[in-house]
Scaffold this active site. Structure first.
Site, mmCIF file in Angstrom:
data_model
loop_
_atom_site.group_PDB
_atom_site.id
_atom_site.type_symbol
_atom_site.label_atom_id
_atom_site.label_comp_id
_atom_site.label_asym_id
_atom_site.label_seq_id
_atom_site.Cartn_x
_atom_site.Cartn_y
_atom_site.Cartn_z
ATOM 1 N N ASP A 9 0.788 -1.060 0.093
ATOM 2 C CA ASP A 9 -0.199 -0.063 0.210
ATOM 3 C C ASP A 9 0.816 1.235 -0.046
ATOM 4 O O ASP A 9 1.132 2.039 0.738
ATOM 5 C CB ASP A 9 -0.968 -0.129 1.253
ATOM 6 C CG ASP A 9 -0.362 0.046 2.507
ATOM 7 O OD1 ASP A 9 0.816 -0.583 2.601
ATOM 8 O OD2 ASP A 9 -0.996 0.357 3.437
ATOM 9 N N HIS A 242 9.165 -1.715 9.248
ATOM 10 C CA HIS A 242 8.097 -2.646 9.183
ATOM 11 C C HIS A 242 8.197 -3.521 7.762
ATOM 12 O O HIS A 242 8.777 -4.708 8.130
ATOM 13 C CB HIS A 242 6.908 -1.912 9.365
ATOM 14 C CG HIS A 242 6.480 -1.204 10.455
ATOM 15 N ND1 HIS A 242 6.481 -1.602 11.783
ATOM 16 C CD2 HIS A 242 6.438 0.303 10.692
ATOM 17 C CE1 HIS A 242 6.285 -0.545 12.722
ATOM 18 N NE2 HIS A 242 6.119 0.803 11.839
HETATM 19 C C1 BDR Z 1 2.368 -1.113 8.575
HETATM 20 O O1 BDR Z 1 1.336 -0.190 8.358
HETATM 21 C C2 BDR Z 1 1.535 0.691 7.366
HETATM 22 O O2 BDR Z 1 1.371 1.953 7.499
HETATM 23 C C3 BDR Z 1 3.182 0.429 7.055
HETATM 24 O O3 BDR Z 1 3.392 0.620 5.598
HETATM 25 C C4 BDR Z 1 3.293 -0.929 7.451
HETATM 26 O O4 BDR Z 1 2.998 -1.865 6.452
HETATM 27 C C5 BDR Z 1 2.844 -0.814 9.963
HETATM 28 O O5 BDR Z 1 1.996 -0.882 10.829
HETATM 29 CA CA CA Z 2 2.805 -1.034 4.095
#
Ligand code: BDR
Ligand code: CA
Length: 311
Positions: A9, A242
């Protein structure tokens, strides 16, 4: 080489994950599918194409996902304060010459798995709706999928979007619950480990000195991301990697240590999106990452992404 599908995303840390994956010879990216979360599907698709343009990787297919959640509701939130108006920290990227494929993400997943039985690893770093729809439409692909690595959840630590839930699971809790109960071989890369993998602010200076388009764009995007982090966690002096850790776990599983658990996702009420883990017997447990070799992973990531370690 490992065949992968990356579901994103895009998103600042998604852009980092794409850059890491594209520049890792261990991975063969069959396609990048897009979902909502940090931003909408059309914006995530545009951002993904633009990041691939900067990486000189126009040949990698980009396939948009559905815009509704697994239960049919429309996803409306967009985390502008974390990922900027354009979803990518308001960094300026070149127009992309590439176009998305004229098919939907879940159909792409089905055909890629059927074309490469037992030879596709699916990495989801967004909502899990595309994967959930693929296995709902064609449950026969479940035993043909080699591996699924999910960025999502917070099993032993608090959430980041509510005290209970991590953002990707919270975005579509029904989709996550469906995939976790489907019998797929899942490794869960949650906040339990991703919050231990930090990109420190001093790396921005190194990237800016480098002077390439990629380094400048990633520095601008991460500057925005780190400022957002600083509002909540002023002592952090950086941001969590992340989505890149999910790619890292695909490249070298020894970056993380896992514990087999049954995972149940709360799908309604105040705790929606919570991932409740229970150790113990289960035919197809989820492998929950609880430890990470953070220094080794962050060095590997930095070296691959722009060819430098931190200052
Ligand atoms: C996840 O949520 C999204 O905002 C980031 O891209 C990552 O995949 C972290 O909680
Ligand atoms: Ca993400």
């Amino acid at each position: 080489m490992k065949n992968i599908i990356l579901d994103v995303d895009t998103g600042i840390d998604d852009a980092l994950a794409i850059s890491y994956a594209v520049q890792s010879p261990e991975l063969n990216i069959l396609g990048i599918t897009t979902s909502f979360g940090n931003t909408s599907v059309p914006e995530a698709t545009r951002n993904t194409l633009q990041v691939l343009e900067v990486l000189g990787a126009r040949d990698i297919p980009v396939i948009p996902g559905v815009e509704e959640k697994f239960n049919g509701d429309v996803h409306r939130d967009k985390t502008v304060w974390i990922h900027g108006q354009n979803g990518i920290g308001d960094a300026v990227l070149p127009e992309a010459a590439g176009k998305p494929l004229d098919m939907l993400a879940h159909d792409f997943i089905i055909s890629a798995v059927r074309d490469h039985p037992h030879d596709v690893t699916i990495l989801t770093v967004a909502s899990q709706v595309n994967l959930a729809m693929a296995i709902q439409k064609d449950p026969g692909i479940v035993p043909l999928i080699d591996d699924v690595i999910v960025m999502g959840g917070a099993v032993t630590v608090p959430g980041n979007v509510t005290p209970f839930a991590e953002a990707n699971i919270h975005t579509d809790a029904d989709a996550a619950q469906f995939t976790f109960q489907s019998g797929l071989p899942v490794t869960l890369v949650g906040l339990d480990v991703t919050k231990k993998t930090l990109l420190k602010r001093d790396v921005l200076q190194t990237w800016r000195k480098e002077g390439t388009d990629l380094a400048r764009i990633l520095a601008d995007a991460c500057d925005f991301y780190m400022n957002a982090y600083a509002k909540n966690e002023p002592d952090l002096n950086g941001c969590a990697l992340h989505d890149p850790l999910t790619v890292g776990a695909a490249i070298d599983p020894s970056f993380v240590k896992t514990v087999p658990m049954t995972i149940d996702v709360v799908t309604e009420g105040e705790k929606v999106g919570q991932t409740i883990g229970e150790k113990g017997a289960n035919e197809r447990p989820i492998q929950v990452c609880l430890e990470v070799d953070s220094d080794r992973f962050v060095s590997h990531f930095l070296e691959r992404v722009t060819g430098h370690e931190a200052l």
